[in-house]
Design an enzyme around this catalytic site. Structure first.
Site, mmCIF file in Angstrom:
data_model
loop_
_atom_site.group_PDB
_atom_site.id
_atom_site.type_symbol
_atom_site.label_atom_id
_atom_site.label_comp_id
_atom_site.label_asym_id
_atom_site.label_seq_id
_atom_site.Cartn_x
_atom_site.Cartn_y
_atom_site.Cartn_z
ATOM 1 N N GLU A 172 0.834 -1.211 0.000
ATOM 2 C CA GLU A 172 0.000 0.000 0.000
ATOM 3 C C GLU A 172 0.862 1.251 0.000
ATOM 4 O O GLU A 172 1.992 1.244 0.436
ATOM 5 C CB GLU A 172 -0.947 0.004 1.211
ATOM 6 C CG GLU A 172 -0.366 -0.445 2.533
ATOM 7 C CD GLU A 172 0.792 0.388 3.039
ATOM 8 O OE1 GLU A 172 0.728 1.637 2.948
ATOM 9 O OE2 GLU A 172 1.771 -0.188 3.542
ATOM 10 N N GLU A 315 4.516 -0.571 1.618
ATOM 11 C CA GLU A 315 4.709 -0.874 0.194
ATOM 12 C C GLU A 315 4.709 -2.369 -0.110
ATOM 13 O O GLU A 315 4.818 -2.778 -1.260
ATOM 14 C CB GLU A 315 6.038 -0.291 -0.342
ATOM 15 C CG GLU A 315 6.211 1.193 -0.182
ATOM 16 C CD GLU A 315 7.581 1.667 -0.668
ATOM 17 O OE1 GLU A 315 8.343 0.840 -1.203
ATOM 18 O OE2 GLU A 315 7.882 2.861 -0.503
#
Length: 348
Positions: A172, A315
């Site tokens: 994310e 991430e």
């Protein structure tokens, strides 16, 4: 019945038993490889294979902005979300480097940056809206927007499975998304924000106190409880968090093992399991994040994370970092000699 309530695939107990039996025959004292043994056994069961593999790894990063950023809960400006999407595309982000090193497929899906982005290599534009609403004032998203985000996650893992993925990782990116994830965690775990709130992108102590007060205010406005996970996601979530939730549910339904990243992804996984408890066996916890609230979220899974390196980037980076250990677990399981084949005496 909505698609996300349909039952998950059932792991293979026969392959689990076969894997356990093989581990007992390998040239080592039983249990001496610790979690590397249990990971191989779990993957054998999930993949219904006597030769578990993690060669084909698919990674997807979902990016979106959050209206609650207007409350000053992040050390970075909101523009960074879009800038990092460009960095992913250019190969300069941590997850980009990790994916390349692992030989993994990396895709980025823009589910809701504030500004429209130009076409970029490796980035799919699936913007639901220009970020969520400020959830201290109103619901973060509409019911229809929530359904869109869940469906984007579902489609993503279906495509990964079609492309031969043996393992899927979700990541994310979204300025202020630790605020959203913390609010969701508080609502589900019945914790006060002060117990869970952390630095996120690097807030100092005063910033964390302010962040906690913002979350507490939002929880007061919306009387969230653990009994309504979908409504919590609608009122307190982000588009990328909801997409991750839908992806985790769908992965369990189609029998695709997933490696769950840190705090934000773990909150999405917590909600996925709350919406559909049958998917829980398909969620492998990759690492213990340095974000303070992660321990409380992990406790709900009753599962030991694979690594603890003090990571808190997001991430999908922590999950990607754990992949080599999964690959080693598979190699050891598949390639070690047995006592019989090596002519080594077993214990009496």
């Amino acid at each position: 019945m909505s698609w996300y309530h349909e039952p998950a695939a059932v792991p293979s107990n026969d392959h689990r038993q076969n894997a356990e039996q093989r581990q007992s025959q390998l040239t080592k004292p039983a249990g001496s490889l610790g979690q590397l043994e249990s990971l191989a056994i779990t993957l054998a069961s999930l993949q219904a294979s006597d030769q578990p593999q993690c060669d084909n790894v698919s990674i997807t990063v979902f990016a979106a902005d959050h209206g609650v950023a207007a409350e000053g809960v992040s050390a970075f400006p909101q523009e960074v979300t879009a800038q990092m999407v460009q960095n992913f595309s250019a190969g300069g982000a941590a997850i980009s480097v990790l994916a390349k090193s692992l030989g993994a497929q990396l895709g980025v899906i823009n589910v809701g940056t504030v500004s429209e982005l130009p076409d970029m290599e490796g980035v799919s534009d699936q913007r639901i809206a220009a970020g969520t609403a400020n959830f201290t004032k109103k619901a973060a998203m509409s019911s229809d927007q929530l359904q869109q985000a869940l469906h984007i996650g579902q489609k993503t893992v279906l495509k990964a499975k079609e492309n031969g993925a043996q393992l899927w990782i979700g990541g994310e990116m979204g300025i202020a998304n630790t605020t959203s994830a913390t609010a969701l965690a508080c609502a589900y775990l019945k914790k006060h924000a002060a117990e869970i709130v952390g630095p996120g992108t690097g807030l100092d102590n005063a910033g964390q106190i302010h962040k906690s007060s913002v979350i507490h205010r939002a929880l007061d406005v919306f009387n969230a409880t653990s009994q309504q996970p979908l409504k919590n996601l609608q009122y307190l979530g982000g588009f990328e968090i909801a997409a991750l939730t839908g992806a985790y549910i769908a992965a369990g339904q189609i029998g695709l093992p997933v490696l769950v990243d840190g705090f934000i992804c773990s909150v999405a996984a917590l909600y996925a399991a709350a919406i559909n408890p049958s998917i829980k066996p398909w969620l492998l916890l990759s690492h213990q994040s340095a974000e303070p609230g992660h321990s409380s979220v992990l406790a709900a899974f009753e599962q030991q994370p694979i690594i603890d390196l003090g990571l808190r980037l997001g991430e999908g980076s922590g999950a990607a970092t754990a992949v080599p250990l999964l690959r080693l677990a598979c190699d050891l399981h598949n390639q070690m000699a047995t006592f019989e084949s090596a002519g080594v005496d077993n214990k009496s």
